[in-house]
Scaffold this active site. Structure first.
Site, PDB file in Angstrom:
ATOM      1  N   LYS A  10       0.849  -1.197   0.000  1.00 33.75           N
ATOM      2  CA  LYS A  10       0.000   0.000   0.000  1.00 33.75           C
ATOM      3  C   LYS A  10       0.880   1.240   0.000  1.00 33.75           C
ATOM      4  O   LYS A  10       2.049   1.227   0.398  1.00 33.75           O
ATOM      5  CB  LYS A  10      -0.936   0.004   1.211  1.00 33.75           C
ATOM      6  CG  LYS A  10      -0.259   0.114   2.588  1.00 33.75           C
ATOM      7  CD  LYS A  10       0.127   1.516   3.021  1.00 33.75           C
ATOM      8  CE  LYS A  10       0.910   1.519   4.316  1.00 33.75           C
ATOM      9  NZ  LYS A  10       1.560   2.816   4.607  1.00 33.75           N
ATOM     10  N   ASP A 136      -2.323  -1.542  10.579  1.00 32.32           N
ATOM     11  CA  ASP A 136      -2.574  -1.524   9.133  1.00 32.32           C
ATOM     12  C   ASP A 136      -3.208  -2.810   8.615  1.00 32.32           C
ATOM     13  O   ASP A 136      -3.558  -2.886   7.430  1.00 32.32           O
ATOM     14  CB  ASP A 136      -1.260  -1.294   8.369  1.00 32.32           C
ATOM     15  CG  ASP A 136      -0.801   0.150   8.402  1.00 32.32           C
ATOM     16  OD1 ASP A 136      -1.634   1.032   8.686  1.00 32.32           O
ATOM     17  OD2 ASP A 136       0.394   0.395   8.149  1.00 32.32           O
TER      18      ASP A 136
END
Length: 286
Positions: A10, A136
């Site tokens: 990401k 995350d």
């Protein structure tokens, strides 16, 4: 039976820190999206009850410190699974890079074990498991593009950005996320326009996405790792439309809609740092 799962990296299009929480974490507001750089997780059951981890890259812990190990141990305990596991992590995402490689490996492990053990967990249920492992992980289970709030575990899906090239460049240094957050001066930071980024995504405006890129953690990492600032300057000079550090760094990404410009960026940056990639922005859940 063997299962394989993709673990996508990401990048942060916007990362703001709003304050310190009572639980010791920071309150954040982040817009994250996935890119076409991924580890691949290979899992199969073993006759022994323990968890065996192997990674194909150096500096990846192969014990209970590994987030994929933590994910497997949590699911074995939660669902009372007595069987052992062999987990092989085929690494492509650089380690300690600000690209959520470890968190994505954990998320992929949760998804893989959901299939292997026929648990029939929903995405929301898997995301809740992920929040027990790391901030995350819930986003990495969700994938695509999303706003993450709280300590990063509250996820709200957003429209995918317009398709573009993402050039990733990581200098040969490691950055501790915990140390970066600890050193952040909340009274002195300049906050990015997260709502502006969300609106740019809803409009599908590549130009406005580039205009609203922002990361408060640059105020800590760039003085500590000057190479990050140098890479940002070079990417802008070479014509990237938007440039930002991802996460706590040290990886810097540059956005461009043109493959030829992406290749020019890669060729120029390879002499500066070893880990350089030109990948596509995914932006949608896989």
């Amino acid at each position: 039976m063997k299962v394989m799962e993709r673990a996508s990296a990401k990048i942060n299009l916007a990362l703001d820190v709003l304050g310190k929480r009572a639980d010791g974490y920071h309150e954040v507001s982040m817009v994250m999206t996935t890119v076409d750089l991924a580890d691949h997780i290979e899992i199969e059951e073993t006759k022994r009850e323990d968890i065996y981890i192997r990674a194909t890259a150096p500096f990846v812990p192969e014990d209970e410190r590994n987030l994929a190990y933590k994910a497997a141990a949590l699911m074995k305990e939660r669902f009372r699974i007595q069987r052992g596991l062999s987990i092989i992590i085929h690494k492509q995402i650089p380690v300690a890079a600000g690209l959520a490689g470890g968190s994505s490996d954990a998320a992929a492990t949760i998804r893989a074990l959901n299939r292997l053990w026929n648990l029939n967990l929903s995405t929301e249920e898997m995301m809740r498991l992920g929040t027990e492992i790391g901030s995350d992980v819930a986003f990495c289970v969700h994938g695509g593009t999303a706003l993450a709030t709280g300590r990063g575990e509250k996820i709200k899906g957003l429209p995918a950005p317009p398709s573009c090239w993402v050039v990733l460049a990581k200098p040969p240094v490691a950055v501790s996320t915990g140390n970066v957050y600890s050193a952040l001066n909340l009274q002195a930071i300049s906050h990015p326009n997260v709502q502006g980024m969300i609106q740019a995504l809803r409009e599908g405006s590549f130009e406005n996405i580039c205009r609203h890129l922002g990361n408060v953690l640059e105020s800590v990492t760039i003085p500590a790792v000057p190479e990050v600032g140098q890479i940002k300057t070079l990417m802008k000079k070479l014509g990237a439309d938007g440039v930002l550090m991802s996460g706590s760094g040290p990886t810097v990404f540059g956005l461009t809609q043109y493959e030829s410009r992406a290749q020019k960026l890669v060729n120029s940056l390879k002499g500066f740092c070893g880990d350089v990639y030109a990948v596509r922005l995914i932006g949608r859940p896989s």
